[in-house]
Design a protein around this motif. Structure first.
Motif, PDB file in Angstrom:
ATOM      1  N   PHE A   1       0.837  -1.204   0.000  1.00 19.93           N
ATOM      2  CA  PHE A   1       0.000   0.000   0.000  1.00 19.93           C
ATOM      3  C   PHE A   1       0.873   1.257   0.000  1.00 19.93           C
ATOM      4  O   PHE A   1       0.587   2.227  -0.710  1.00 19.93           O
ATOM      5  CB  PHE A   1      -0.937  -0.001   1.206  1.00 19.93           C
ATOM      6  CG  PHE A   1      -1.978   1.085   1.162  1.00 19.93           C
ATOM      7  CD1 PHE A   1      -3.033   1.031   0.254  1.00 19.93           C
ATOM      8  CD2 PHE A   1      -1.915   2.180   2.019  1.00 19.93           C
ATOM      9  CE1 PHE A   1      -3.990   2.033   0.202  1.00 19.93           C
ATOM     10  CE2 PHE A   1      -2.862   3.186   1.977  1.00 19.93           C
ATOM     11  CZ  PHE A   1      -3.913   3.108   1.065  1.00 19.93           C
ATOM     12  N   SER A   2       1.936   1.259   0.792  1.00 17.81           N
ATOM     13  CA  SER A   2       2.826   2.427   0.835  1.00 17.81           C
ATOM     14  C   SER A   2       3.501   2.650  -0.517  1.00 17.81           C
ATOM     15  O   SER A   2       3.634   3.780  -0.980  1.00 17.81           O
ATOM     16  CB  SER A   2       3.879   2.269   1.944  1.00 17.81           C
ATOM     17  OG  SER A   2       4.749   1.187   1.667  1.00 17.81           O
ATOM     18  N   LYS A   3       3.917   1.567  -1.172  1.00 14.62           N
ATOM     19  CA  LYS A   3       4.531   1.687  -2.503  1.00 14.62           C
ATOM     20  C   LYS A   3       3.505   2.159  -3.533  1.00 14.62           C
ATOM     21  O   LYS A   3       3.820   2.957  -4.435  1.00 14.62           O
ATOM     22  CB  LYS A   3       5.127   0.339  -2.933  1.00 14.62           C
ATOM     23  CG  LYS A   3       6.367  -0.065  -2.144  1.00 14.62           C
ATOM     24  CD  LYS A   3       6.909  -1.404  -2.639  1.00 14.62           C
ATOM     25  CE  LYS A   3       8.137  -1.820  -1.856  1.00 14.62           C
ATOM     26  NZ  LYS A   3       9.272  -0.901  -2.068  1.00 14.62           N
ATOM     27  N   LEU A   4       2.277   1.678  -3.394  1.00 15.53           N
ATOM     28  CA  LEU A   4       1.192   2.094  -4.281  1.00 15.53           C
ATOM     29  C   LEU A   4       0.950   3.601  -4.177  1.00 15.53           C
ATOM     30  O   LEU A   4       0.848   4.304  -5.191  1.00 15.53           O
ATOM     31  CB  LEU A   4      -0.082   1.317  -3.924  1.00 15.53           C
ATOM     32  CG  LEU A   4      -1.419   1.819  -4.504  1.00 15.53           C
ATOM     33  CD1 LEU A   4      -1.404   1.781  -6.025  1.00 15.53           C
ATOM     34  CD2 LEU A   4      -2.569   0.981  -3.957  1.00 15.53           C
ATOM     35  N   ILE A   5       0.865   4.094  -2.950  1.00 16.75           N
ATOM     36  CA  ILE A   5       0.619   5.527  -2.733  1.00 16.75           C
ATOM     37  C   ILE A   5       1.762   6.357  -3.310  1.00 16.75           C
ATOM     38  O   ILE A   5       1.540   7.379  -3.968  1.00 16.75           O
ATOM     39  CB  ILE A   5       0.440   5.840  -1.225  1.00 16.75           C
ATOM     40  CG1 ILE A   5      -0.795   5.117  -0.665  1.00 16.75           C
ATOM     41  CG2 ILE A   5       0.332   7.339  -0.987  1.00 16.75           C
ATOM     42  CD1 ILE A   5      -2.097   5.454  -1.353  1.00 16.75           C
ATOM     43  N   ARG A   6       2.991   5.918  -3.064  1.00 17.76           N
ATOM     44  CA  ARG A   6       4.162   6.639  -3.596  1.00 17.76           C
ATOM     45  C   ARG A   6       4.096   6.739  -5.120  1.00 17.76           C
ATOM     46  O   ARG A   6       4.229   7.817  -5.694  1.00 17.76           O
ATOM     47  CB  ARG A   6       5.444   5.912  -3.164  1.00 17.76           C
ATOM     48  CG  ARG A   6       6.700   6.283  -3.948  1.00 17.76           C
ATOM     49  CD  ARG A   6       7.221   7.660  -3.606  1.00 17.76           C
ATOM     50  NE  ARG A   6       7.865   7.657  -2.307  1.00 17.76           N
ATOM     51  CZ  ARG A   6       8.419   8.724  -1.742  1.00 17.76           C
ATOM     52  NH1 ARG A   6       8.369   9.890  -2.372  1.00 17.76           N
ATOM     53  NH2 ARG A   6       8.996   8.656  -0.575  1.00 17.76           N
ATOM     54  N   ARG A   7       3.874   5.621  -5.797  1.00 21.28           N
ATOM     55  CA  ARG A   7       3.842   5.610  -7.257  1.00 21.28           C
ATOM     56  C   ARG A   7       2.664   6.416  -7.796  1.00 21.28           C
ATOM     57  O   ARG A   7       2.796   7.144  -8.779  1.00 21.28           O
ATOM     58  CB  ARG A   7       3.758   4.161  -7.765  1.00 21.28           C
ATOM     59  CG  ARG A   7       5.046   3.377  -7.608  1.00 21.28           C
ATOM     60  CD  ARG A   7       6.126   3.928  -8.520  1.00 21.28           C
ATOM     61  NE  ARG A   7       7.267   3.018  -8.610  1.00 21.28           N
ATOM     62  CZ  ARG A   7       8.257   3.134  -9.474  1.00 21.28           C
ATOM     63  NH1 ARG A   7       8.249   4.148 -10.335  1.00 21.28           N
ATOM     64  NH2 ARG A   7       9.261   2.292  -9.496  1.00 21.28           N
ATOM     65  N   TYR A   8       1.507   6.284  -7.143  1.00 20.75           N
ATOM     66  CA  TYR A   8       0.311   6.994  -7.593  1.00 20.75           C
ATOM     67  C   TYR A   8       0.508   8.511  -7.488  1.00 20.75           C
ATOM     68  O   TYR A   8       0.247   9.254  -8.449  1.00 20.75           O
ATOM     69  CB  TYR A   8      -0.895   6.563  -6.761  1.00 20.75           C
ATOM     70  CG  TYR A   8      -2.127   7.399  -6.996  1.00 20.75           C
ATOM     71  CD1 TYR A   8      -2.892   7.249  -8.154  1.00 20.75           C
ATOM     72  CD2 TYR A   8      -2.522   8.369  -6.072  1.00 20.75           C
ATOM     73  CE1 TYR A   8      -4.010   8.032  -8.383  1.00 20.75           C
ATOM     74  CE2 TYR A   8      -3.638   9.153  -6.289  1.00 20.75           C
ATOM     75  CZ  TYR A   8      -4.386   8.985  -7.445  1.00 20.75           C
ATOM     76  OH  TYR A   8      -5.486   9.762  -7.669  1.00 20.75           O
ATOM     77  N   LEU A   9       0.995   8.989  -6.339  1.00 22.22           N
ATOM     78  CA  LEU A   9       1.169  10.430  -6.143  1.00 22.22           C
ATOM     79  C   LEU A   9       2.267  10.999  -7.032  1.00 22.22           C
ATOM     80  O   LEU A   9       2.123  12.089  -7.590  1.00 22.22           O
ATOM     81  CB  LEU A   9       1.452  10.730  -4.667  1.00 22.22           C
ATOM     82  CG  LEU A   9       0.294  10.459  -3.696  1.00 22.22           C
ATOM     83  CD1 LEU A   9       0.724  10.757  -2.264  1.00 22.22           C
ATOM     84  CD2 LEU A   9      -0.935  11.294  -4.056  1.00 22.22           C
TER      85      LEU A   9
END
Length: 291
Positions: A126-134
Protein backbone atom coordinates in the motif's frame (compact mmCIF):
# COMPACT_ATOMS: atom_id res chain seq x y z
CA UNK A 1 22.07 -32.95 -15.43
CA UNK A 2 20.56 -33.90 -12.06
CA UNK A 3 23.00 -36.84 -11.87
CA UNK A 4 25.93 -34.50 -12.44
CA UNK A 5 24.76 -32.19 -9.64
CA UNK A 6 24.06 -35.01 -7.17
CA UNK A 7 27.53 -34.97 -5.51
CA UNK A 8 27.15 -31.22 -4.90
CA UNK A 9 23.85 -31.39 -3.06
CA UNK A 10 24.68 -34.68 -1.30
CA UNK A 11 27.77 -33.08 0.19
CA UNK A 12 25.70 -30.11 1.40
CA UNK A 13 22.92 -32.34 2.76
CA UNK A 14 25.44 -34.16 4.95
CA UNK A 15 26.34 -30.93 6.77
CA UNK A 16 24.41 -30.29 10.03
CA UNK A 17 23.95 -26.61 9.09
CA UNK A 18 21.85 -27.54 6.04
CA UNK A 19 18.08 -27.38 6.60
CA UNK A 20 16.86 -28.39 3.16
CA UNK A 21 17.63 -28.74 -0.53
CA UNK A 22 15.22 -28.03 -3.40
CA UNK A 23 15.63 -28.56 -7.13
CA UNK A 24 13.72 -26.33 -9.56
CA UNK A 25 13.54 -27.34 -13.23
CA UNK A 26 13.04 -24.89 -16.05
CA UNK A 27 9.40 -25.44 -17.04
CA UNK A 28 9.56 -23.47 -20.27
CA UNK A 29 12.29 -22.02 -22.47
CA UNK A 30 13.86 -18.81 -21.11
CA UNK A 31 11.70 -19.04 -17.98
CA UNK A 32 11.90 -16.05 -15.61
CA UNK A 33 11.36 -18.53 -12.77
CA UNK A 34 14.88 -19.94 -13.13
CA UNK A 35 16.58 -16.89 -14.67
CA UNK A 36 16.93 -18.92 -17.93
CA UNK A 37 18.89 -21.71 -16.18
CA UNK A 38 17.89 -25.33 -16.82
CA UNK A 39 18.09 -26.22 -13.13
CA UNK A 40 18.28 -24.20 -9.92
CA UNK A 41 19.46 -25.83 -6.71
CA UNK A 42 18.22 -24.00 -3.62
CA UNK A 43 20.05 -24.93 -0.42
CA UNK A 44 18.75 -23.43 2.82
CA UNK A 45 21.21 -23.24 5.70
CA UNK A 46 20.70 -22.37 9.35
CA UNK A 47 23.48 -19.78 9.50
CA UNK A 48 25.92 -18.25 7.06
CA UNK A 49 28.37 -15.36 7.04
CA UNK A 50 27.14 -14.66 3.48
CA UNK A 51 23.29 -14.51 3.46
CA UNK A 52 23.17 -15.38 -0.25
CA UNK A 53 25.84 -17.31 -2.14
CA UNK A 54 25.32 -18.13 -5.84
CA UNK A 55 27.42 -20.30 -8.13
CA UNK A 56 26.87 -21.18 -11.81
CA UNK A 57 27.68 -24.48 -13.56
CA UNK A 58 27.75 -25.72 -17.16
CA UNK A 59 27.46 -29.28 -18.46
CA UNK A 60 27.38 -29.99 -22.20
CA UNK A 61 24.57 -27.72 -23.48
CA UNK A 62 22.94 -27.13 -20.09
CA UNK A 63 23.52 -24.71 -17.24
CA UNK A 64 22.64 -24.76 -13.54
CA UNK A 65 22.62 -22.27 -10.69
CA UNK A 66 23.34 -23.08 -7.06
CA UNK A 67 21.76 -20.73 -4.49
CA UNK A 68 22.79 -21.11 -0.84
CA UNK A 69 20.54 -18.96 1.34
CA UNK A 70 20.53 -18.43 5.10
CA UNK A 71 17.31 -19.08 7.01
CA UNK A 72 17.23 -15.42 8.12
CA UNK A 73 17.43 -14.12 4.53
CA UNK A 74 14.79 -16.62 3.39
CA UNK A 75 12.38 -15.47 6.12
CA UNK A 76 13.04 -11.85 5.14
CA UNK A 77 12.19 -12.59 1.50
CA UNK A 78 9.02 -14.42 2.52
CA UNK A 79 7.89 -11.59 4.79
CA UNK A 80 8.71 -8.64 2.54
CA UNK A 81 8.19 -10.23 -0.87
CA UNK A 82 11.51 -8.79 -2.08
CA UNK A 83 12.36 -12.00 -3.97
CA UNK A 84 9.18 -13.10 -5.73
CA UNK A 85 10.73 -16.22 -7.24
CA UNK A 86 11.37 -17.74 -3.81
CA UNK A 87 7.67 -18.46 -3.19
CA UNK A 88 7.34 -20.36 -6.47
CA UNK A 89 10.60 -22.18 -5.81
CA UNK A 90 9.31 -23.37 -2.46
CA UNK A 91 5.90 -24.32 -3.87
CA UNK A 92 7.07 -26.03 -7.07
CA UNK A 93 10.57 -27.24 -6.30
CA UNK A 94 11.36 -30.92 -5.87
CA UNK A 95 12.45 -31.65 -2.30
CA UNK A 96 15.85 -33.38 -2.40
CA UNK A 97 16.63 -33.16 1.31
CA UNK A 98 14.43 -32.03 4.19
CA UNK A 99 15.87 -31.99 7.71
CA UNK A 100 13.09 -32.50 10.27
CA UNK A 101 10.49 -31.59 7.60
CA UNK A 102 11.77 -28.00 7.53
CA UNK A 103 10.75 -27.36 3.89
CA UNK A 104 7.43 -29.18 4.30
CA UNK A 105 6.61 -26.89 7.24
CA UNK A 106 7.64 -23.85 5.18
CA UNK A 107 5.23 -24.90 2.44
CA UNK A 108 2.43 -25.27 4.99
CA UNK A 109 3.22 -21.80 6.35
CA UNK A 110 3.09 -20.34 2.83
CA UNK A 111 -0.26 -22.00 2.11
CA UNK A 112 -1.75 -20.83 5.40
CA UNK A 113 -0.28 -17.30 4.91
CA UNK A 114 -0.32 -16.18 8.59
CA UNK A 115 -2.31 -13.03 9.23
CA UNK A 116 0.69 -11.29 10.82
CA UNK A 117 2.76 -11.64 7.65
CA UNK A 118 -0.19 -10.62 5.51
CA UNK A 119 -0.70 -7.35 7.42
CA UNK A 120 2.92 -6.27 6.96
CA UNK A 121 2.88 -7.21 3.26
CA UNK A 122 -0.33 -5.22 2.74
CA UNK A 123 1.20 -2.19 4.50
CA UNK A 124 4.32 -2.51 2.34
CA UNK A 125 2.44 -2.76 -0.96
CA UNK A 126 0.00 0.00 0.00
CA UNK A 127 2.83 2.43 0.84
CA UNK A 128 4.53 1.69 -2.50
CA UNK A 129 1.19 2.09 -4.28
CA UNK A 130 0.62 5.53 -2.73
CA UNK A 131 4.16 6.64 -3.60
CA UNK A 132 3.84 5.61 -7.26
CA UNK A 133 0.31 6.99 -7.59
CA UNK A 134 1.17 10.43 -6.14
CA UNK A 135 4.46 10.73 -8.04
CA UNK A 136 2.69 9.72 -11.26
CA UNK A 137 -0.07 12.25 -10.66
CA UNK A 138 2.50 15.01 -10.11
CA UNK A 139 4.23 14.12 -13.40
CA UNK A 140 0.86 14.08 -15.15
CA UNK A 141 -0.11 17.51 -13.84
CA UNK A 142 3.22 18.85 -15.08
CA UNK A 143 2.55 17.27 -18.50
CA UNK A 144 5.43 14.77 -18.24
CA UNK A 145 3.25 12.03 -19.68
CA UNK A 146 5.87 9.33 -20.29
CA UNK A 147 7.15 9.60 -16.71
CA UNK A 148 3.54 9.57 -15.49
CA UNK A 149 2.90 6.45 -17.57
CA UNK A 150 5.88 4.67 -15.99
CA UNK A 151 4.59 5.40 -12.48
CA UNK A 152 1.03 4.38 -13.32
CA UNK A 153 2.23 1.00 -14.60
CA UNK A 154 4.11 0.48 -11.33
CA UNK A 155 1.18 1.67 -9.22
CA UNK A 156 -1.14 -0.79 -10.98
CA UNK A 157 1.37 -3.54 -10.32
CA UNK A 158 1.38 -2.71 -6.58
CA UNK A 159 -2.43 -2.56 -6.67
CA UNK A 160 -2.46 -6.01 -8.27
CA UNK A 161 -0.10 -7.46 -5.66
CA UNK A 162 -2.17 -5.85 -2.90
CA UNK A 163 -5.35 -7.47 -4.25
CA UNK A 164 -3.66 -10.90 -4.37
CA UNK A 165 -2.44 -10.58 -0.76
CA UNK A 166 -5.87 -9.35 0.39
CA UNK A 167 -7.35 -12.55 -0.97
CA UNK A 168 -4.95 -14.67 1.05
CA UNK A 169 -2.46 -15.61 -1.68
CA UNK A 170 1.21 -14.85 -2.22
CA UNK A 171 1.93 -12.73 -5.34
CA UNK A 172 3.79 -14.85 -7.86
CA UNK A 173 6.15 -13.93 -10.68
CA UNK A 174 3.17 -14.08 -13.07
CA UNK A 175 1.04 -11.79 -10.89
CA UNK A 176 -1.24 -10.63 -13.73
CA UNK A 177 -2.42 -14.20 -14.31
CA UNK A 178 -3.44 -14.29 -10.64
CA UNK A 179 -5.15 -10.89 -10.78
CA UNK A 180 -7.13 -11.82 -13.88
CA UNK A 181 -8.87 -14.47 -11.77
CA UNK A 182 -8.99 -12.64 -8.44
CA UNK A 183 -9.63 -8.97 -9.33
CA UNK A 184 -10.64 -8.71 -13.02
CA UNK A 185 -11.40 -4.99 -12.54
CA UNK A 186 -7.71 -4.23 -11.92
CA UNK A 187 -6.67 -6.47 -14.82
CA UNK A 188 -9.07 -4.58 -17.10
CA UNK A 189 -7.52 -1.24 -16.05
CA UNK A 190 -4.08 -2.57 -16.92
CA UNK A 191 -5.30 -3.77 -20.32
CA UNK A 192 -6.89 -0.39 -21.03
CA UNK A 193 -3.66 1.40 -20.20
CA UNK A 194 -1.62 -0.85 -22.49
CA UNK A 195 -4.07 -1.44 -25.36
CA UNK A 196 -6.34 1.60 -25.52
CA UNK A 197 -6.35 3.60 -28.76
CA UNK A 198 -6.91 6.85 -26.85
CA UNK A 199 -3.98 9.25 -26.76
CA UNK A 200 -1.64 8.91 -23.78
CA UNK A 201 -2.95 11.99 -21.95
CA UNK A 202 -6.55 10.73 -22.10
CA UNK A 203 -5.55 7.20 -21.06
CA UNK A 204 -3.69 8.54 -18.04
CA UNK A 205 -6.52 10.86 -17.07
CA UNK A 206 -8.99 7.97 -17.01
CA UNK A 207 -6.55 5.72 -15.16
CA UNK A 208 -5.94 8.24 -12.40
CA UNK A 209 -9.69 8.61 -11.86
CA UNK A 210 -10.20 4.84 -11.67
CA UNK A 211 -7.11 4.35 -9.50
CA UNK A 212 -8.30 6.99 -7.03
CA UNK A 213 -11.49 5.00 -6.47
CA UNK A 214 -9.67 1.66 -6.09
CA UNK A 215 -7.11 3.13 -3.68
CA UNK A 216 -9.83 4.82 -1.62
CA UNK A 217 -11.70 1.52 -1.32
CA UNK A 218 -8.54 -0.01 0.20
CA UNK A 219 -7.71 2.79 2.64
CA UNK A 220 -8.85 0.85 5.68
CA UNK A 221 -7.07 -2.42 4.95
CA UNK A 222 -4.00 -0.66 3.49
CA UNK A 223 -3.45 1.47 6.61
CA UNK A 224 -4.45 -1.18 9.16
CA UNK A 225 -0.92 -2.32 9.98
CA UNK A 226 0.38 1.23 10.58
CA UNK A 227 -2.74 2.21 12.55
CA UNK A 228 -2.40 -0.83 14.83
CA UNK A 229 1.16 0.26 15.71
CA UNK A 230 0.28 3.94 16.17
CA UNK A 231 -2.66 3.08 18.42
CA UNK A 232 -0.16 1.86 21.04
CA UNK A 233 0.45 5.44 22.23
CA UNK A 234 -1.13 8.88 21.98
CA UNK A 235 1.14 10.57 19.43
CA UNK A 236 4.27 9.95 17.42
CA UNK A 237 7.04 11.96 15.86
CA UNK A 238 8.01 10.80 12.37
CA UNK A 239 11.40 9.58 13.57
CA UNK A 240 9.84 7.50 16.35
CA UNK A 241 7.61 5.81 13.80
CA UNK A 242 10.25 5.05 11.20
CA UNK A 243 12.42 3.41 13.86
CA UNK A 244 9.70 0.92 14.80
CA UNK A 245 10.88 -2.55 13.80
CA UNK A 246 7.62 -3.49 12.06
CA UNK A 247 7.55 -0.23 10.08
CA UNK A 248 11.16 -0.39 8.86
CA UNK A 249 10.24 -2.53 5.78
CA UNK A 250 8.31 0.41 4.29
CA UNK A 251 10.04 3.32 6.01
CA UNK A 252 11.35 4.62 2.65
CA UNK A 253 7.75 5.46 1.65
CA UNK A 254 6.50 6.25 5.16
CA UNK A 255 6.55 10.03 4.84
CA UNK A 256 4.35 10.02 1.72
CA UNK A 257 2.01 7.45 3.28
CA UNK A 258 1.55 9.44 6.50
CA UNK A 259 0.80 12.66 4.63
CA UNK A 260 -1.69 10.84 2.38
CA UNK A 261 -3.45 9.28 5.38
CA UNK A 262 -3.53 12.68 7.10
CA UNK A 263 -5.20 14.25 4.05
CA UNK A 264 -7.79 11.44 4.10
CA UNK A 265 -8.43 11.98 7.85
CA UNK A 266 -7.17 8.50 8.71
CA UNK A 267 -4.49 10.20 10.83
CA UNK A 268 -4.48 13.51 12.69
CA UNK A 269 -1.57 15.96 12.89
CA UNK A 270 -0.66 17.56 16.21
CA UNK A 271 1.38 20.75 16.50
CA UNK A 272 3.66 20.93 19.54
CA UNK A 273 5.36 24.22 20.38
CA UNK A 274 9.10 24.64 19.96
CA UNK A 275 11.33 27.39 21.34
CA UNK A 276 11.03 29.20 18.03
CA UNK A 277 8.14 31.65 17.75
CA UNK A 278 5.41 30.25 15.50
CA UNK A 279 7.39 27.08 14.78
CA UNK A 280 5.90 23.74 15.82
CA UNK A 281 6.96 20.12 15.97
CA UNK A 282 4.66 18.01 13.80
CA UNK A 283 3.33 14.86 15.46
CA UNK A 284 0.81 12.27 14.29
CA UNK A 285 -1.89 10.31 16.03
CA UNK A 286 -4.80 7.98 15.36
CA UNK A 287 -8.21 9.70 15.75
CA UNK A 288 -10.15 8.24 18.67
CA UNK A 289 -13.00 7.28 16.31
CA UNK A 290 -10.68 4.69 14.73
CA UNK A 291 -9.87 2.87 18.00
Amino acid sequence: MEDILRPIYQERASQPNTLGVLMIDQRQKASPLTDTFDIVLLIIVKESETPVYIKHYSYEQQKAALHIVSEEKLKEWMLLGTNRKIVEWLFNGKIIFDRNEYISNLKTELRDFPFYGRKIKIGLEFSKLIRRYLDGKAFFENRHYLDAYNHVVHSLHHLARLAVIENGFHPEVTVWNQVKQIEPEIFKLYEELINSEENLEKRLELLFLASEFLIHSRLKIGSEHLISIMAEKDQWSFNELQEQEEVIPYSVDLSVLIEYLSEKNILETVNVETKGHGLYHRYYRVPKKLY
